[in-house]
Design a protein around this motif. Structure first.
Motif, PDB file in Angstrom:
ATOM      1  N   ILE A  17      -2.353  15.676  -9.806  1.00  0.00           N
ATOM      2  CA  ILE A  17      -3.280  15.159  -9.334  1.00  0.00           C
ATOM      3  C   ILE A  17      -3.199  13.518  -9.252  1.00  0.00           C
ATOM      4  N   ASP A  18      -3.746  13.015  -8.106  1.00  0.00           N
ATOM      5  CA  ASP A  18      -3.370  11.640  -7.979  1.00  0.00           C
ATOM      6  C   ASP A  18      -2.076  11.164  -8.486  1.00  0.00           C
ATOM      7  N   LEU A  19      -1.231  11.176  -7.346  1.00  0.00           N
ATOM      8  CA  LEU A  19       0.029  10.638  -7.512  1.00  0.00           C
ATOM      9  C   LEU A  19       0.290   9.062  -7.745  1.00  0.00           C
ATOM     10  N   THR A  20      -0.759   8.391  -7.409  1.00  0.00           N
ATOM     11  CA  THR A  20      -0.405   6.659  -7.610  1.00  0.00           C
ATOM     12  C   THR A  20      -0.534   6.433  -9.118  1.00  0.00           C
ATOM     13  N   GLU A  21      -0.484   5.232  -9.287  1.00  0.00           N
ATOM     14  CA  GLU A  21      -0.088   4.696 -10.640  1.00  0.00           C
ATOM     15  C   GLU A  21      -1.554   4.793 -11.360  1.00  0.00           C
ATOM     16  N   GLY A  22      -2.627   5.048 -10.689  1.00  0.00           N
ATOM     17  CA  GLY A  22      -4.009   5.044 -11.075  1.00  0.00           C
ATOM     18  C   GLY A  22      -3.833   6.420 -11.953  1.00  0.00           C
ATOM     19  N   GLY A  23      -3.004   7.323 -11.915  1.00  0.00           N
ATOM     20  CA  GLY A  23      -3.215   8.502 -12.887  1.00  0.00           C
ATOM     21  C   GLY A  23      -2.194   8.441 -13.978  1.00  0.00           C
ATOM     22  N   PHE A  24      -1.513   7.213 -14.243  1.00  0.00           N
ATOM     23  CA  PHE A  24      -0.452   7.088 -15.180  1.00  0.00           C
ATOM     24  C   PHE A  24      -1.193   7.057 -16.802  1.00  0.00           C
ATOM     25  N   GLN A  25      -0.505   7.562 -17.658  1.00  0.00           N
ATOM     26  CA  GLN A  25      -0.970   7.599 -18.929  1.00  0.00           C
ATOM     27  C   GLN A  25       0.123   6.882 -19.950  1.00  0.00           C
ATOM     28  N   PRO A  26      -0.359   6.799 -21.087  1.00  0.00           N
ATOM     29  CA  PRO A  26      -1.670   6.521 -21.921  1.00  0.00           C
ATOM     30  C   PRO A  26      -2.830   5.967 -20.933  1.00  0.00           C
ATOM     31  N   ARG A  55     -24.456  10.303 -14.537  1.00  0.00           N
ATOM     32  CA  ARG A  55     -25.001   9.819 -15.965  1.00  0.00           C
ATOM     33  C   ARG A  55     -24.562   8.531 -16.005  1.00  0.00           C
ATOM     34  N   GLY A  56     -23.857   7.584 -15.082  1.00  0.00           N
ATOM     35  CA  GLY A  56     -23.967   6.362 -15.121  1.00  0.00           C
ATOM     36  C   GLY A  56     -22.216   5.795 -15.084  1.00  0.00           C
ATOM     37  N   HIS A  57     -21.338   6.849 -15.350  1.00  0.00           N
ATOM     38  CA  HIS A  57     -20.152   6.436 -15.443  1.00  0.00           C
ATOM     39  C   HIS A  57     -19.421   6.177 -13.956  1.00  0.00           C
ATOM     40  N   ALA A  58     -18.451   5.335 -13.880  1.00  0.00           N
ATOM     41  CA  ALA A  58     -17.767   4.691 -12.846  1.00  0.00           C
ATOM     42  C   ALA A  58     -16.288   5.255 -12.804  1.00  0.00           C
ATOM     43  N   PHE A  59     -15.825   5.402 -11.912  1.00  0.00           N
ATOM     44  CA  PHE A  59     -14.157   5.746 -11.685  1.00  0.00           C
ATOM     45  C   PHE A  59     -13.445   5.071 -10.697  1.00  0.00           C
ATOM     46  N   LYS A  60     -12.273   4.719 -11.124  1.00  0.00           N
ATOM     47  CA  LYS A  60     -11.381   3.851 -10.462  1.00  0.00           C
ATOM     48  C   LYS A  60     -10.301   4.631  -9.881  1.00  0.00           C
ATOM     49  N   THR A  61     -10.115   5.807 -10.111  1.00  0.00           N
ATOM     50  CA  THR A  61      -9.028   6.838  -9.726  1.00  0.00           C
ATOM     51  C   THR A  61      -9.536   8.000  -9.277  1.00  0.00           C
ATOM     52  N   ASP A  62      -8.712   9.055  -8.662  1.00  0.00           N
ATOM     53  CA  ASP A  62      -8.934  10.301  -8.232  1.00  0.00           C
ATOM     54  C   ASP A  62      -8.323  11.240  -9.570  1.00  0.00           C
ATOM     55  N   SER A  63      -7.895  10.810 -10.363  1.00  0.00           N
ATOM     56  CA  SER A  63      -7.340  11.528 -11.441  1.00  0.00           C
ATOM     57  C   SER A  63      -8.250  12.380 -12.392  1.00  0.00           C
ATOM     58  N   ASP A  64      -7.685  13.626 -12.899  1.00  0.00           N
ATOM     59  CA  ASP A  64      -8.472  14.325 -13.799  1.00  0.00           C
ATOM     60  C   ASP A  64      -8.471  13.831 -14.994  1.00  0.00           C
ATOM     61  N   THR A  65      -7.517  13.117 -15.422  1.00  0.00           N
ATOM     62  CA  THR A  65      -7.230  12.215 -16.740  1.00  0.00           C
ATOM     63  C   THR A  65      -8.638  11.390 -17.030  1.00  0.00           C
ATOM     64  N   GLU A  66      -8.962  10.487 -16.051  1.00  0.00           N
ATOM     65  CA  GLU A  66     -10.031   9.497 -16.185  1.00  0.00           C
ATOM     66  C   GLU A  66     -11.531  10.446 -16.238  1.00  0.00           C
TER      67      GLU A  66
END
Length: 583
Positions: A17-26, A55-66
């Motif tokens: 899910i989200d193959l970009t660098e946005g999904g990198f971990q940690p 509930r007020g959270h913002a997201f920068k990626t499409d990853s399930d990790t975030e």
């Protein structure tokens, strides 16, 4: 790595899910207080993301990790109860210097750890933790007894002393400054609701249908190609049929054994795939799979005595040429009563009602009189055993054989493995429910899912199990009375009713083959040199060499002992790979 070098987290990613660098971990939280490393997939991440945005959270990626990290920020230790998926994750809090970790309800993704030297090491693979040359490689005799008894090491136990596994449905909290660790169950297997028995089969199938549709639809979501493992059995066939209902294009994969027609389900799978209209691929397997045994022994962090690891790995390699994700039918047997012994439970309970198991002398006489190769041995000893048949029916080796193999230097409590299981399901009353619950809590989690995870990961393939969607688990154990799942006249009754709606009329819903190989023939044929090598070079690292040689010599002559023979072979290959000894 933290600035004070007290904490280090790492991750190797198979991007789904989200193959970009946005999904990198940690991955860090927006304020960089929390940092996560995570293995798995959260199937309801899109719904959670919308709820968390509200509930007020913002997201920068499409990853399930975030999304998972935001869920922890919102709900803290209760976050795992909001997740639907397979996962093992750890989140470190820089402010409190504490770590929170959790594992999914079924145990699809692994989590090993060791607390020692005022610190904690953990990971998805035991072999990674053993990269430290200072880590001891000593076998735990009690865990070894479990392995010999059932072919796998269950729950929190680990075959290496000093290590542990986080059980399915549990979370862990570790305080770095205090060096304190606690493990808590955030989820337990549901108990049956009294009013569910009043529903008709059709009404219950009406409840199950949308649950399966939703699970398959969610698990088909990925940013890479997805396929379905189709064996020709009921569970995988239902998954494939459901996939064609919720997706316009479905790929299916199967393997066959052209030289062993009794184990070859590929013609059935091919016929069903044709009627379902899937893009079908099949691969034929030959006994050269012998070459895979050392490779698989190295891949598995603890040995399991499940020879279906071989076709599982081979089909994973096949699928990986076309897809990165595959859906399988795992979980159907444990949830809906698919094993032969589930139907035997009531008869066994009636036979034991006279109290025959309270005659220890009779059991001792039967143990001495019946050789290991005798067909009646397991059934007779099960009747005399002090433990419930749900505990002994899947046992591969009786206590006397286990102690003979371990030898007198490493005594373990008599029937320690059996008592462990008795404690695990002590308050489950109905015989069939006891057996299904125990299979879910041990065999499924620590054999079936281990086999699938390690074999598929070796091929860089992610395998998902729609049957283990939390809603389906809750339905099976919480809504269905035992007679709606299994009876003396049939198994998986609920799934068979569903199959009448989704599969062709010619499909035999009662047939059960399992993902098997011609094990006795291969042990006496292409794998014989390996067994001869084990017998000739056996030492006392784990088992008594003379007992091993005697057992292998007799075991090869009896088909019914093929699995225990394979069990010893995989233990020895694992021992050699990891250089493990007993103190």
């Amino acid at each position: 790595m933290s600035q004070d070098r007290r904490v280090a987290l790492g991750h190797r990613r198979l991007a789904i899910i989200d193959l970009t660098e946005g999904g990198f971990q940690p991955m860090s939280s927006p304020d960089e207080r929390y940092i996560i490393t995570y293995n798995g997939e959260i199937y309801n991440y899109k719904e959670l993301r919308e709820e968390l945005r509200a509930r007020g959270h913002a997201f920068k990626t499409d990853s399930d990790t975030e999304v998972l990290l935001a869920a922890y920020l919102e709900w803290g230790d209760a976050a795992p109860t909001h997740l639907q998926g397979m996962f093992a994750f750890a989140i470190f809090d820089r402010k409190t210097q504490s770590l929170f970790a959790a594992r999914d309800r079924a145990g699809e993704k692994p989590f090993f750890y060791r607390q020692a030297g005022r610190g904690l090491i953990f990971g998805s693979e035991l072999k990674m933790l053993l990269r430290d040359p200072e880590v001891p490689r000593e076998a735990d005799p009690v865990a070894l007894d479990h392995y010999l008894a059932y072919g796998h090491v269950p729950r929190e136990l680990c075959l290496l002393k000093g290590f542990a596994k986080l059980p399915a449905g549990h979370s862990l909290r570790y305080d770095l400054n205090a060096d304190s660790l606690s493990v808590t169950a955030y989820w337990t297997l549901p108990r049956r609701e009294a009013d569910a028995a009043e529903q008709t089969f059709d009404a219950l199938v009406d409840e199950l249908e949308p649950l399966l549709d939703q699970a398959v639809r969610r698990q088909l979501v990925a940013d890479v190609p997805v396929g379905v493992l189709l064996s020709g059995g009921l569970d995988s066939s239902l998954i494939a049929a459901t996939a064609t209902r919720v997706s316009s294009r479905v790929q299916t994969f199967t393997i066959g054994f052209p030289d062993h027609s009794a184990y070859d389900e590929s013609p059935l799978a091919k016929r069903l795939a044709s009627e379902l209209g899937t893009d079908h691929v099949e691969l034929m397997v030959n006994p050269n799979a012998y070459d895979l045994l050392p490779q698989l022994a190295a891949q598995f962090d603890e040995p399991i005595a499940d020879s279906s690891m071989i076709p599982t790995f081979i089909v994973s390699q096949l699928v990986r040429t076309r897809a990165t994700v595959a859906l399988g039918g795992d979980g159907g047997d444990e949830l809906f009563g698919g094993y032969h012994h589930h139907a035997w439970m009531q008869n066994m309970a009636k036979l034991r009602a006279a109290g025959i198991h309270r005659l220890p002398l009779a059991r001792s006489l039967a143990d001495a009189a019946l050789p290991y190769r005798a067909k009646a041995r397991k059934t007779v000893l099960r009747l005399f055993d002090k433990y419930d048949p749900a505990i002994t029916v899947t046992r591969l080796m009786e206590p006397s054989l286990r102690q003979a193999l371990i030898g007198p230097r490493h005594l373990v409590p008599n029937q320690a493995a059996e008592q462990f299981r008795a404690d695990l399901i002590g308050d489950w009353v109905e015989p069939r429910e006891r057996a299904m619950a125990l299979d879910y809590l041990t065999y499924m989690c620590d054999d079936i899912l281990v086999k699938v995870d390690r074999s598929s990961m070796l091929a860089s393939l992610e395998v998902r199990a729609p049957m283990l969607d939390p809603a389906i688990i809750e339905f099976a154990f919480g809504r269905l009375s035992p007679e709606r799942r299994v009876s003396q006249s049939g198994r998986k009754l609920m799934l068979r009713h569903l199959a009448k709606r989704r599969l062709p009329a010619w499909f035999d819903t009662a047939r059960k083959q399992g993902f098997s190989i011609p094990l006795p023939a291969w042990l006496r044929g292409p794998w014989k040199p390996l067994l001869d090598d084990i017998a000739s070079s056996a030492d006392d690292s784990l088992l008594d060499p003379q007992a091993v040689r005697r057992f292998l010599a007799g075991g090869l002559a009896a088909d019914r002992l093929a699995h225990p023979v394979f069990q010893i072979a995989m233990l020895e290959l694992w021992r050699r790979q990891y250089n493990v000894r007993m103190a």
